[in-house]
Design a protein around this motif. Structure first.
Motif, mmCIF file in Angstrom:
data_model
loop_
_atom_site.group_PDB
_atom_site.id
_atom_site.type_symbol
_atom_site.label_atom_id
_atom_site.label_comp_id
_atom_site.label_asym_id
_atom_site.label_seq_id
_atom_site.Cartn_x
_atom_site.Cartn_y
_atom_site.Cartn_z
ATOM 1 N N MET A 1 0.740 -1.092 -0.077
ATOM 2 C CA MET A 1 -0.084 -0.061 0.025
ATOM 3 C C MET A 1 0.861 1.239 0.000
ATOM 4 O O MET A 1 1.982 1.348 0.712
ATOM 5 C CB MET A 1 -0.971 -0.112 1.345
ATOM 6 C CG MET A 1 -1.810 1.241 1.264
ATOM 7 S SD MET A 1 -2.738 1.211 2.762
ATOM 8 C CE MET A 1 -4.519 0.350 1.905
ATOM 9 N N HIS A 2 0.599 2.214 -0.640
ATOM 10 C CA HIS A 2 1.277 3.541 -0.982
ATOM 11 C C HIS A 2 1.318 4.404 0.235
ATOM 12 O O HIS A 2 0.210 4.285 1.128
ATOM 13 C CB HIS A 2 0.707 4.199 -2.125
ATOM 14 C CG HIS A 2 1.646 5.433 -2.575
ATOM 15 N ND1 HIS A 2 1.623 6.444 -1.886
ATOM 16 C CD2 HIS A 2 2.427 5.309 -3.637
ATOM 17 C CE1 HIS A 2 2.668 7.247 -2.745
ATOM 18 N NE2 HIS A 2 3.112 6.468 -3.698
ATOM 19 N N ASP A 9 -5.812 6.543 5.452
ATOM 20 C CA ASP A 9 -6.518 5.914 6.467
ATOM 21 C C ASP A 9 -6.279 6.329 7.822
ATOM 22 O O ASP A 9 -7.517 6.168 8.696
ATOM 23 C CB ASP A 9 -6.058 4.271 6.353
ATOM 24 C CG ASP A 9 -6.428 3.606 4.963
ATOM 25 O OD1 ASP A 9 -7.316 3.982 4.409
ATOM 26 O OD2 ASP A 9 -5.897 2.713 4.650
ATOM 27 N N ALA A 10 -5.162 6.485 8.394
ATOM 28 C CA ALA A 10 -4.930 7.225 9.578
ATOM 29 C C ALA A 10 -5.768 8.430 9.829
ATOM 30 O O ALA A 10 -6.023 8.742 10.959
ATOM 31 C CB ALA A 10 -3.554 7.294 10.032
ATOM 32 N N ALA A 24 -5.101 11.255 0.228
ATOM 33 C CA ALA A 24 -5.298 10.072 -0.717
ATOM 34 C C ALA A 24 -4.896 10.643 -2.107
ATOM 35 O O ALA A 24 -4.372 9.807 -3.056
ATOM 36 C CB ALA A 24 -6.772 9.669 -0.785
ATOM 37 N N GLU A 25 -4.917 11.904 -2.302
ATOM 38 C CA GLU A 25 -4.438 12.482 -3.713
ATOM 39 C C GLU A 25 -2.963 12.717 -3.647
ATOM 40 O O GLU A 25 -2.308 13.387 -4.578
ATOM 41 C CB GLU A 25 -5.353 13.730 -3.799
ATOM 42 C CG GLU A 25 -6.697 13.401 -4.137
ATOM 43 C CD GLU A 25 -7.609 14.886 -4.089
ATOM 44 O OE1 GLU A 25 -7.021 16.100 -3.888
ATOM 45 O OE2 GLU A 25 -8.793 14.939 -4.297
ATOM 46 N N ALA A 67 7.993 8.943 2.819
ATOM 47 C CA ALA A 67 7.826 8.069 1.259
ATOM 48 C C ALA A 67 8.755 6.995 1.711
ATOM 49 O O ALA A 67 9.884 7.069 2.404
ATOM 50 C CB ALA A 67 8.174 8.980 0.097
ATOM 51 N N SER A 68 8.527 5.786 1.313
ATOM 52 C CA SER A 68 9.160 4.645 1.296
ATOM 53 C C SER A 68 10.343 4.624 0.271
ATOM 54 O O SER A 68 10.334 5.421 -0.466
ATOM 55 C CB SER A 68 8.197 3.264 1.204
ATOM 56 O OG SER A 68 7.789 3.416 -0.394
#
Length: 98
Positions: A1-2, A9-10, A24-25, A67-68
């Motif tokens: 999940m991005h 969600d949080a 979300a955007e 960011a991952s």
């Protein structure tokens, strides 16, 4: 999940649906946001919201919602600098093979 979706969600869980929609955007994302400092903007807005859930989320932002590594690599690879680097690498590879 991005990470933008995890953050969204949080924010929904914290009772902040408008901020969740922005997240979300990609509005608060390190590489997707139009903002120079999206993380600061997010914490400012969470502080303004002032709820216990919002303030706790602000404390978690830097640890959990950066960011991952994969997202960072993807952002760099599609940036002008990344594209130029890949083109230069490819050109050198072709020269060596010739």
């Amino acid at each position: 999940m991005h990470t933008k979706d995890i953050l969204a969600d949080a924010l929904r869980d914290a009772g902040l649906p408008i901020m969740a929609a922005r997240a979300a955007e990609g509005y608060y994302h390190d590489y997707l946001s139009p903002l120079a400092m999206p993380e600061k903007k997010l914490c400012d807005e969470l502080t303004d919201a002032g709820t216990a859930a919002a303030l706790a989320l602000c404390e978690r932002v830097k640890l959990d919602y950066d960011a991952s590594e994969e997202e960072e690599e993807e952002a760099w690879a599609s940036s002008p600098e990344g594209v130029a680097a890949m083109q230069a690498f490819a050109a050198r590879f072709v020269q060596r093979r010739a």
